[in-house]
Design an enzyme around this catalytic site. Structure first.
Site, PDB file in Angstrom:
ATOM      1  N   ARG A  28       0.827  -1.216   0.000  1.00 24.91           N
ATOM      2  CA  ARG A  28       0.000   0.000   0.000  1.00 24.91           C
ATOM      3  C   ARG A  28       0.857   1.261   0.000  1.00 24.91           C
ATOM      4  O   ARG A  28       0.487   2.274  -0.603  1.00 24.91           O
ATOM      5  CB  ARG A  28      -0.904   0.018   1.223  1.00 24.91           C
ATOM      6  CG  ARG A  28      -2.112  -0.854   1.057  1.00 24.91           C
ATOM      7  CD  ARG A  28      -2.995  -0.744   2.275  1.00 24.91           C
ATOM      8  NE  ARG A  28      -4.308  -1.297   1.993  1.00 24.91           N
ATOM      9  CZ  ARG A  28      -5.236  -1.490   2.904  1.00 24.91           C
ATOM     10  NH1 ARG A  28      -4.996  -1.193   4.171  1.00 24.91           N
ATOM     11  NH2 ARG A  28      -6.404  -1.979   2.580  1.00 24.91           N
ATOM     12  N   LYS A 191     -17.972 -16.624   3.592  1.00 23.64           N
ATOM     13  CA  LYS A 191     -19.409 -16.434   3.796  1.00 23.64           C
ATOM     14  C   LYS A 191     -20.129 -15.733   2.656  1.00 23.64           C
ATOM     15  O   LYS A 191     -19.643 -14.767   2.109  1.00 23.64           O
ATOM     16  CB  LYS A 191     -19.614 -15.594   5.058  1.00 23.64           C
ATOM     17  CG  LYS A 191     -19.154 -16.277   6.323  1.00 23.64           C
ATOM     18  CD  LYS A 191     -19.865 -15.631   7.464  1.00 23.64           C
ATOM     19  CE  LYS A 191     -19.030 -15.465   8.699  1.00 23.64           C
ATOM     20  NZ  LYS A 191     -19.141 -14.102   9.237  1.00 23.64           N
ATOM     21  N   GLY A 347      -7.636  -9.303   0.586  1.00 27.53           N
ATOM     22  CA  GLY A 347      -6.355  -9.778   1.111  1.00 27.53           C
ATOM     23  C   GLY A 347      -5.955 -11.173   0.657  1.00 27.53           C
ATOM     24  O   GLY A 347      -4.821 -11.383   0.193  1.00 27.53           O
ATOM     25  N   GLY A 370     -12.368  -3.984   1.744  1.00 25.87           N
ATOM     26  CA  GLY A 370     -13.758  -3.575   1.935  1.00 25.87           C
ATOM     27  C   GLY A 370     -14.188  -2.535   0.904  1.00 25.87           C
ATOM     28  O   GLY A 370     -15.303  -2.582   0.379  1.00 25.87           O
TER      29      GLY A 370
END
Ligand code: 3PG
Ligand code: MG
Length: 390
Positions: A28, A191, A347, A370
């Site tokens: 990053r 999920k 990730g 996210g």
């Protein structure tokens, strides 16, 4: 943006992993260097702010950006000043002492509870550290309506996107608004509940969707297939049924696993075997897609012109269950070499392309987890919407 001799507040996402007081993955940081170098070349005085981890509004040395300042100094090959608080007298004095091209990194903005509350007064105090100019290069934080991302824009004259932010928005934006077709979306991870909006939105935009990882089992169960002891979200079965019938009605290719690697327990060295989904043993759990599924996925991927991938195909951190994810990584790289635009976010899938040794063969590796998911789900990112001088 004219910034010579001006203090420019640059929000970066330096939320990087630390190990023993050192930055262990500086991706990053490196991705935002072009923005910082451009500002330096323009004679700006750089005031950098970021969060690190989730210190929940109190100072905590575990989440200090001090080691990040040291690492940034190595990356830039120049001195980086550090202020032990992101607002107040020390930060103001240090920002005013900067020469043209000078760099100051502020301590973690999340040491103050006002940051996450997008507090007005706190936003004003952050803005006081610059001369009316704000640049947001923190794509990874753009889904957070926080003071250093959103609030500050109300108290500066100009707020613009940095080069990394622009690049992220260009790649992700093109994929969802004007993709070259066929567009294949690959989704995985534990999920379904984490990715419902993404599945729904991409089903409207893509030409095919490949689903692997834990989230596939809820879809398989919804079709009445045996899932053994695999992870199933019972409260999401109706939703999965609806998505499957929608896909059928529209001839949308929703591709689910046909075989998998099943294990007797959730353990790296558990007894394992490959089975078709129909032959899933009752007490065993699926921890990776099987070779036939990997081949079908690779086939879909090979004809794609746009590929978006988020989430691993199995319990990728255990080598015994990493093969499916690595196969997908290689297939995405191969399709890219053949002319597709590939975008990988999240990730685990980013780690997978690195582990497969194909990271440099992917068109765009997103720095946002996210944030990229919310963007792909069709949400407007508050940190992007707040920028008035893009
Ligand atoms: C990330 O790592 O996804 C971003 O830096 C945002 O961090 P957060 O989820 O703690 O807001
Ligand atoms: Mg996060």
């Amino acid at each position: 943006m004219e910034m010579n001799g001006k203090r420019v507040f640059i929000r970066v996402d330096f939320n990087v992993p630390l190990d023993g007081g050192k930055v262990s993955d500086d991706t990053r940081m490196r991705e935002t260097l072009p923005t910082l170098e451009l500002a330096i070349a323009k004679g700006a005085r750089l005031v950098l702010a970021s969060h690190l981890g989730r210190p929940k509004g109190t100072p905590n040395p575990k989440y200090s950006l001090k080691p990040v300042a040291e690492h940034l100094s190595e990356l830039l090959g120049r001195r980086v000043e550090f202020a032990s608080d992101c607002v107040g007298a020390e930060a103001e004095a240090k920002s005013k002492a900067l020469a043209n091209g000078g760099v100051l990194l502020l301590e973690n903005v999340r040491y103050h509870p006002e940051e996450e509350k997008n507090d007005e007064d706190f936003s004003r105090r952050l803005a006081a550290l610059c001369d009316g100019l704000f640049v947001c290069d923190a794509f990874g934080s753009a889904h957070r309506a926080h003071a250093s991302v959103v609030g500050i824009t109300r108290f500066v004259q100009k707020s613009a996107a940095g080069l990394l932010m622009e690049r992220e928005l260009a790649y992700l934006g093109k994929a969802i608004s004007n993709p070259e077709r066929p567009f294949v979306a690959i989704l995985g991870g534990a999920k379904v509940s984490d990715k419902i909006e993404v599945v729904e939105n991409l089903m409207k935009i893509a030409d095919a969707m490949l689903i692997g990882g834990g989230m596939a089992y809820t879809f398989l169960k919804a079709q009445g297939l045996p899932t053994g002891a695999s992870m199933v979200e019972l409260d999401k079965i109706d939703l999965a049924k609806r998505l499957i019938s929608e896909a059928r009605a529209r001839n949308f290719r929703l591709v689910l696993p046909v075989d998998h690697v099943v294990a007797a327990a959730f353990k790296a060295d558990a007894e394992k075997k490959t089975a078709s989904i129909a032959d899933t043993p009752e007490t065993w759990m699926g921890l990776d897609i099987g070779p036939e599924t990997a081949a079908r996925f690779a086939d879909e991927i090979s004809s794609a012109k746009t590929i978006v991938w988020n989430g691993p195909m199995g319990v990728f951190e255990m080598p015994a269950f990493a093969q499916g994810t690595l196969a997908v990584a290689r297939a995405v790289a191969k399709a890219t070499a053949a002319g597709a635009t590939s975008i990988v976010g999240g990730g685990d899938s980013v780690a997978a392309v690195h582990q497969a040794g194909v990271a440099d063969q992917i068109s765009h590796i997103s720095t946002g987890g996210g944030a990229s998911l919310e963007f792909l789900a069709g949400a407007k990112l508050p940190g992007v919407e707040a920028l008035t001088d893009r």
